[in-house]
Write a protein that holds these residues in place. Sequence first.
Motif, mmCIF file in Angstrom:
data_model
loop_
_atom_site.group_PDB
_atom_site.id
_atom_site.type_symbol
_atom_site.label_atom_id
_atom_site.label_comp_id
_atom_site.label_asym_id
_atom_site.label_seq_id
_atom_site.Cartn_x
_atom_site.Cartn_y
_atom_site.Cartn_z
ATOM 1 N N SER A 1 -7.104 26.301 -16.977
ATOM 2 C CA SER A 1 -6.761 27.411 -17.883
ATOM 3 C C SER A 1 -5.837 26.937 -19.006
ATOM 4 O O SER A 1 -5.964 27.381 -20.154
ATOM 5 C CB SER A 1 -6.083 28.536 -17.095
ATOM 6 O OG SER A 1 -6.961 29.083 -16.144
ATOM 7 N N ARG A 2 -4.929 26.020 -18.679
ATOM 8 C CA ARG A 2 -4.016 25.508 -19.705
ATOM 9 C C ARG A 2 -4.772 24.704 -20.758
ATOM 10 O O ARG A 2 -4.538 24.836 -21.958
ATOM 11 C CB ARG A 2 -2.931 24.647 -19.048
ATOM 12 C CG ARG A 2 -1.985 23.995 -20.058
ATOM 13 C CD ARG A 2 -0.688 23.490 -19.453
ATOM 14 N NE ARG A 2 -0.762 23.121 -18.078
ATOM 15 C CZ ARG A 2 -0.674 21.860 -17.625
ATOM 16 N NH1 ARG A 2 -0.568 20.856 -18.480
ATOM 17 N NH2 ARG A 2 -0.692 21.607 -16.335
ATOM 18 N N ILE A 3 -5.709 23.863 -20.301
ATOM 19 C CA ILE A 3 -6.493 23.069 -21.254
ATOM 20 C C ILE A 3 -7.360 23.977 -22.117
ATOM 21 O O ILE A 3 -7.501 23.768 -23.337
ATOM 22 C CB ILE A 3 -7.362 22.046 -20.505
ATOM 23 C CG1 ILE A 3 -6.475 21.080 -19.708
ATOM 24 C CG2 ILE A 3 -8.246 21.257 -21.473
ATOM 25 C CD1 ILE A 3 -7.236 20.223 -18.719
ATOM 26 N N LEU A 4 -7.928 25.018 -21.524
ATOM 27 C CA LEU A 4 -8.725 25.983 -22.286
ATOM 28 C C LEU A 4 -7.861 26.694 -23.331
ATOM 29 O O LEU A 4 -8.285 26.887 -24.480
ATOM 30 C CB LEU A 4 -9.359 27.001 -21.346
ATOM 31 C CG LEU A 4 -10.203 28.099 -22.001
ATOM 32 C CD1 LEU A 4 -11.359 27.512 -22.794
ATOM 33 C CD2 LEU A 4 -10.721 29.082 -20.938
ATOM 34 N N ALA A 5 -6.628 27.045 -22.949
ATOM 35 C CA ALA A 5 -5.721 27.692 -23.895
ATOM 36 C C ALA A 5 -5.386 26.760 -25.053
ATOM 37 O O ALA A 5 -5.274 27.198 -26.210
ATOM 38 C CB ALA A 5 -4.443 28.123 -23.174
ATOM 39 N N GLU A 6 -5.234 25.465 -24.754
ATOM 40 C CA GLU A 6 -4.976 24.499 -25.825
ATOM 41 C C GLU A 6 -6.149 24.438 -26.791
ATOM 42 O O GLU A 6 -5.951 24.385 -28.018
ATOM 43 C CB GLU A 6 -4.706 23.117 -25.221
ATOM 44 C CG GLU A 6 -3.379 23.019 -24.476
ATOM 45 C CD GLU A 6 -3.145 21.670 -23.815
ATOM 46 O OE1 GLU A 6 -2.047 21.474 -23.262
ATOM 47 O OE2 GLU A 6 -4.064 20.825 -23.847
ATOM 48 N N LYS A 7 -7.363 24.475 -26.255
ATOM 49 C CA LYS A 7 -8.536 24.446 -27.129
ATOM 50 C C LYS A 7 -8.606 25.692 -27.995
ATOM 51 O O LYS A 7 -8.885 25.631 -29.202
ATOM 52 C CB LYS A 7 -9.815 24.306 -26.300
ATOM 53 C CG LYS A 7 -11.074 24.220 -27.159
ATOM 54 C CD LYS A 7 -12.309 23.925 -26.346
ATOM 55 C CE LYS A 7 -13.512 23.754 -27.270
ATOM 56 N NZ LYS A 7 -14.745 23.414 -26.518
ATOM 57 N N GLN A 8 -8.341 26.831 -27.406
ATOM 58 C CA GLN A 8 -8.388 28.086 -28.155
ATOM 59 C C GLN A 8 -7.306 28.140 -29.230
ATOM 60 O O GLN A 8 -7.469 28.811 -30.252
ATOM 61 C CB GLN A 8 -8.250 29.265 -27.188
ATOM 62 C CG GLN A 8 -9.463 29.427 -26.270
ATOM 63 C CD GLN A 8 -9.259 30.444 -25.174
ATOM 64 O OE1 GLN A 8 -8.116 30.777 -24.817
ATOM 65 N NE2 GLN A 8 -10.345 30.959 -24.606
ATOM 66 N N ALA A 9 -6.223 27.409 -28.992
ATOM 67 C CA ALA A 9 -5.140 27.355 -29.974
ATOM 68 C C ALA A 9 -5.370 26.256 -31.021
ATOM 69 O O ALA A 9 -4.526 26.048 -31.897
ATOM 70 C CB ALA A 9 -3.807 27.131 -29.269
ATOM 71 N N GLY A 10 -6.489 25.535 -30.918
ATOM 72 C CA GLY A 10 -6.807 24.487 -31.882
ATOM 73 C C GLY A 10 -6.120 23.162 -31.617
ATOM 74 O O GLY A 10 -6.099 22.295 -32.489
ATOM 75 N N ARG A 11 -5.601 22.972 -30.418
ATOM 76 C CA ARG A 11 -4.927 21.723 -30.069
ATOM 77 C C ARG A 11 -5.976 20.735 -29.542
ATOM 78 O O ARG A 11 -6.100 20.500 -28.345
ATOM 79 C CB ARG A 11 -3.839 21.972 -29.038
ATOM 80 C CG ARG A 11 -2.936 20.773 -28.775
ATOM 81 C CD ARG A 11 -1.773 21.160 -27.869
ATOM 82 N NE ARG A 11 -0.918 20.026 -27.573
ATOM 83 C CZ ARG A 11 0.230 20.113 -26.889
ATOM 84 N NH1 ARG A 11 0.652 21.289 -26.453
ATOM 85 N NH2 ARG A 11 0.960 19.035 -26.652
ATOM 86 N N ASP A 12 -6.731 20.141 -30.444
ATOM 87 C CA ASP A 12 -7.854 19.286 -30.065
ATOM 88 C C ASP A 12 -7.468 17.818 -29.887
ATOM 89 O O ASP A 12 -8.340 16.965 -29.654
ATOM 90 C CB ASP A 12 -8.973 19.405 -31.107
ATOM 91 C CG ASP A 12 -9.579 20.793 -31.122
ATOM 92 O OD1 ASP A 12 -9.605 21.439 -30.050
ATOM 93 O OD2 ASP A 12 -10.018 21.244 -32.193
ATOM 94 N N SER A 13 -6.202 17.524 -30.004
ATOM 95 C CA SER A 13 -5.678 16.186 -29.715
ATOM 96 C C SER A 13 -4.254 16.349 -29.206
ATOM 97 O O SER A 13 -3.678 17.443 -29.280
ATOM 98 C CB SER A 13 -5.700 15.300 -30.971
ATOM 99 O OG SER A 13 -4.889 15.857 -31.989
ATOM 100 N N ASP A 14 -3.705 15.273 -28.658
ATOM 101 C CA ASP A 14 -2.327 15.322 -28.164
ATOM 102 C C ASP A 14 -2.145 16.395 -27.086
ATOM 103 O O ASP A 14 -1.144 17.094 -27.038
ATOM 104 C CB ASP A 14 -1.356 15.575 -29.325
ATOM 105 C CG ASP A 14 0.061 15.164 -28.990
ATOM 106 O OD1 ASP A 14 0.225 14.179 -28.253
ATOM 107 O OD2 ASP A 14 1.000 15.841 -29.457
ATOM 108 N N GLY A 15 -3.142 16.523 -26.203
ATOM 109 C CA GLY A 15 -3.056 17.506 -25.126
ATOM 110 C C GLY A 15 -2.037 17.120 -24.070
ATOM 111 O O GLY A 15 -1.538 15.989 -24.031
ATOM 112 N N THR A 16 -1.738 18.050 -23.191
ATOM 113 C CA THR A 16 -0.698 17.827 -22.183
ATOM 114 C C THR A 16 -1.240 17.152 -20.915
ATOM 115 O O THR A 16 -0.459 16.747 -20.062
ATOM 116 C CB THR A 16 -0.047 19.157 -21.781
ATOM 117 O OG1 THR A 16 -1.055 20.042 -21.272
ATOM 118 C CG2 THR A 16 0.650 19.799 -22.975
#
Length: 415
Positions: free
Chosen positions: A97-112
Amino acid sequence: MITTSFLRVLQAVAFLASLWSLSSYGASLSESSSVLSAGEKWRKILKEARGQSVYFNAWGGDQQVNDYIRWTAKQVRQRYDIELKQVKVSNTADVVSRILAEKQAGRDSDGTVDMIWINGENFRSMKNHGLLFGPFSEQLPNYRWIDTREKPTTILDFGEPVEGLEAPWGMAQLVFIYDQESVQAPPKSAADLLKFARKHPGRVTYPMPPDFVGTTFLKQLLLELAQQNPALFQPVGPDSFDKITAPLWRYLDELHPLLWREGETFVQNNLALTPLLDDGEILLSMSFNPSYASSAIANGELAESVRTYVHSDGTVGNTHFLAIPYNARAKAAAQVVINFLVSPEAQLHKADPDVWGDPTVLSMGKLAELDKRHFSELPLGIATLSPEALGITLPEPHGSWSTALEAEWQKRYRQ
């Protein structure tokens, strides 16, 4: 009976999934670095990985697992100058869910998240939402040791083709447990189990679904009774469910009156079967961990005469995997770590019951003679079957079947 034709179908599906992944990888490689050989590409990854930190999100509820990851961190630091940092999680779905939220927020690099321990529904969810890096697993140098033939679950994750988007890490398989002092010839098929229950009324039971082992037992019976219908490896539909499961319900209707407490009461999980077996109330137990009985003997929970067995034509198993999110910071280092974790050395260490006891994903037939000998010399424990004796691993039906089976079981037997 698990038919030869059925196994050929599974192997064909696995082979086609592998071809798809390899062709996809080949296409991306030709587009991005067509002049590089596989060896040159891997050397480039090794160079890029140096100095990177890998945040490995993994279940942290077992000290043996945590210790093994700590050992791995030491190895990759010394060998590759990579810092492996375990992020202990209790629910992998929360990480997805966290990775999906990052994608929805446009965080397509530098993920956690750089690496994730995963399988089943969590893998399907990440795959469907485009959250995975790859395909990458078949390009790993150590992938050549993976047993994709006898262990089709290494490329079919709960019925979902892996397609190179995750790398096999370890195995789990349904095993049955009995005491040699009480049972000389344990039943090795669904049909034999029914005969055994008739001969020993009140001495057999299984955990109540939705306990994982209880549901797995239902899937084992279904695979055997439904003539291995290929529809089991597709999403469940109302018509297919009723037709394919009909033999299962007829079987259970006949079995339940013969069970412990006449099938009116079921234990909550497979661990609750252990004292019943030890006290002689029941004659058979089951676990999804092939090493469980040996551990129970070592802990004084079961007699030294206890042993494990599997059904003649295989038992349900699955593979747990390692994947890399699409937006990981350290994709190169994550690949290097995963490659180490599927090496014969790391798999051997993990298979040691004093370390973890997790069954290997490697093929004994592919290994060098020295590595094969080291695996054969592992102190598996008095009741633990060898990789050869575990036999064929039957793939899990599509994940949607579990939910449907549990709901129908509750409707029929608990209301």
